[in-house]
Design a protein around this motif. Structure first.
Motif, PDB file in Angstrom:
ATOM      1  N   MET A  51      35.607  24.072  54.821  1.00 35.20           N
ATOM      2  CA  MET A  51      36.266  24.997  53.937  1.00 35.20           C
ATOM      3  C   MET A  51      35.189  25.804  53.211  1.00 35.20           C
ATOM      4  O   MET A  51      34.297  25.255  52.579  1.00 35.20           O
ATOM      5  N   ALA A  52      35.260  27.112  53.307  1.00 34.80           N
ATOM      6  CA  ALA A  52      34.281  27.992  52.676  1.00 34.80           C
ATOM      7  C   ALA A  52      34.526  28.094  51.174  1.00 34.80           C
ATOM      8  O   ALA A  52      35.669  28.070  50.715  1.00 34.80           O
ATOM      9  N   ARG A  53      33.440  28.150  50.443  1.00 37.45           N
ATOM     10  CA  ARG A  53      33.506  28.394  48.996  1.00 37.45           C
ATOM     11  C   ARG A  53      32.697  29.640  48.700  1.00 37.45           C
ATOM     12  O   ARG A  53      31.650  29.865  49.296  1.00 37.45           O
ATOM     13  N   TYR A  54      33.200  30.416  47.769  1.00 38.76           N
ATOM     14  CA  TYR A  54      32.564  31.685  47.454  1.00 38.76           C
ATOM     15  C   TYR A  54      32.222  31.767  45.975  1.00 38.76           C
ATOM     16  O   TYR A  54      32.921  31.208  45.134  1.00 38.76           O
ATOM     17  N   HIS A  55      31.156  32.480  45.673  1.00 41.48           N
ATOM     18  CA  HIS A  55      30.861  32.880  44.300  1.00 41.48           C
ATOM     19  C   HIS A  55      31.662  34.155  44.109  1.00 41.48           C
ATOM     20  O   HIS A  55      31.516  35.110  44.878  1.00 41.48           O
ATOM     21  N   VAL A  56      32.539  34.172  43.112  1.00 47.92           N
ATOM     22  CA  VAL A  56      33.441  35.305  42.895  1.00 47.92           C
ATOM     23  C   VAL A  56      33.443  35.732  41.425  1.00 47.92           C
ATOM     24  O   VAL A  56      33.026  34.982  40.551  1.00 47.92           O
ATOM     25  N   THR A  57      33.924  36.932  41.203  1.00 44.59           N
ATOM     26  CA  THR A  57      34.237  37.403  39.864  1.00 44.59           C
ATOM     27  C   THR A  57      35.746  37.566  39.800  1.00 44.59           C
ATOM     28  O   THR A  57      36.341  38.181  40.688  1.00 44.59           O
ATOM     29  N   VAL A  58      36.348  37.003  38.763  1.00 40.69           N
ATOM     30  CA  VAL A  58      37.795  37.067  38.593  1.00 40.69           C
ATOM     31  C   VAL A  58      38.102  37.885  37.349  1.00 40.69           C
ATOM     32  O   VAL A  58      37.535  37.647  36.281  1.00 40.69           O
ATOM     33  N   VAL A  59      38.998  38.855  37.493  1.00 37.18           N
ATOM     34  CA  VAL A  59      39.475  39.649  36.366  1.00 37.18           C
ATOM     35  C   VAL A  59      40.979  39.457  36.293  1.00 37.18           C
ATOM     36  O   VAL A  59      41.690  39.655  37.278  1.00 37.18           O
ATOM     37  N   SER A  60      41.459  39.054  35.127  1.00 36.25           N
ATOM     38  CA  SER A  60      42.882  38.778  34.955  1.00 36.25           C
ATOM     39  C   SER A  60      43.699  40.059  35.047  1.00 36.25           C
ATOM     40  O   SER A  60      43.328  41.089  34.493  1.00 36.25           O
ATOM     41  N   GLY A  61      44.822  39.974  35.747  1.00 37.18           N
ATOM     42  CA  GLY A  61      45.746  41.097  35.816  1.00 37.18           C
ATOM     43  C   GLY A  61      46.816  41.022  34.741  1.00 37.18           C
ATOM     44  O   GLY A  61      47.642  41.910  34.594  1.00 37.18           O
ATOM     45  N   ASP A  62      46.802  39.935  33.952  1.00 34.68           N
ATOM     46  CA  ASP A  62      47.779  39.693  32.901  1.00 34.68           C
ATOM     47  C   ASP A  62      47.072  39.796  31.553  1.00 34.68           C
ATOM     48  O   ASP A  62      46.232  38.954  31.228  1.00 34.68           O
ATOM     49  N   PRO A  63      47.381  40.814  30.752  1.00 31.74           N
ATOM     50  CA  PRO A  63      46.681  40.994  29.475  1.00 31.74           C
ATOM     51  C   PRO A  63      46.867  39.842  28.490  1.00 31.74           C
ATOM     52  O   PRO A  63      46.090  39.685  27.559  1.00 31.74           O
ATOM     53  N   SER A  64      47.871  39.001  28.713  1.00 33.51           N
ATOM     54  CA  SER A  64      48.104  37.884  27.794  1.00 33.51           C
ATOM     55  C   SER A  64      47.309  36.628  28.178  1.00 33.51           C
ATOM     56  O   SER A  64      47.352  35.636  27.460  1.00 33.51           O
ATOM     57  N   ARG A  65      46.611  36.671  29.318  1.00 31.08           N
ATOM     58  CA  ARG A  65      45.839  35.505  29.782  1.00 31.08           C
ATOM     59  C   ARG A  65      44.410  35.915  30.104  1.00 31.08           C
ATOM     60  O   ARG A  65      44.177  36.983  30.666  1.00 31.08           O
ATOM     61  N   THR A  66      43.479  35.041  29.757  1.00 33.19           N
ATOM     62  CA  THR A  66      42.080  35.330  30.071  1.00 33.19           C
ATOM     63  C   THR A  66      41.824  35.075  31.556  1.00 33.19           C
ATOM     64  O   THR A  66      42.574  34.350  32.216  1.00 33.19           O
TER      65      THR A  66
END
Length: 90
Positions: free
Chosen positions: A1-16
């Protein structure tokens, strides 16, 4: 199973982004700050869950890519053992 270094940006302004990433099972890298998001380690399935939740995910690197080559660079045994034996007169 591959693992990646990612950047996540929330699409929900009420959640980080960290909350969204953790809910998807991704491992948040707390020591890395990213503008408007969070750095994380995630599998393909977790990335799919993040995008389904409305988050934006940017893949940076496949952590397994080049792994064998990097491991081959690591020496085996104690490279100082022979010199220490000579110094000890053995």
């Amino acid at each position: 199973m591959a693992r990646y270094h990612v950047t996540v940006v929330s699409g929900d302004p009420s959640r980080t982004a960290a909350e969204v990433a953790v809910d998807a099972g991704a491992e948040v890298i707390r020591k890395m700050s990213v503008a408007d998001g969070v750095a994380a380690l995630a599998t393909d399935e977790q990335i799919d869950a993040l995008t389904a939740a409305g988050a934006t995910v940017q893949r940076h690197a496949d952590l397994a890519e080049g792994r064998a080559e990097r491991l081959a660079e690591v020496g085996e045994g104690d490279r100082y053992a022979e010199a220490l034996r000579r110094l000890a007169g053995r």
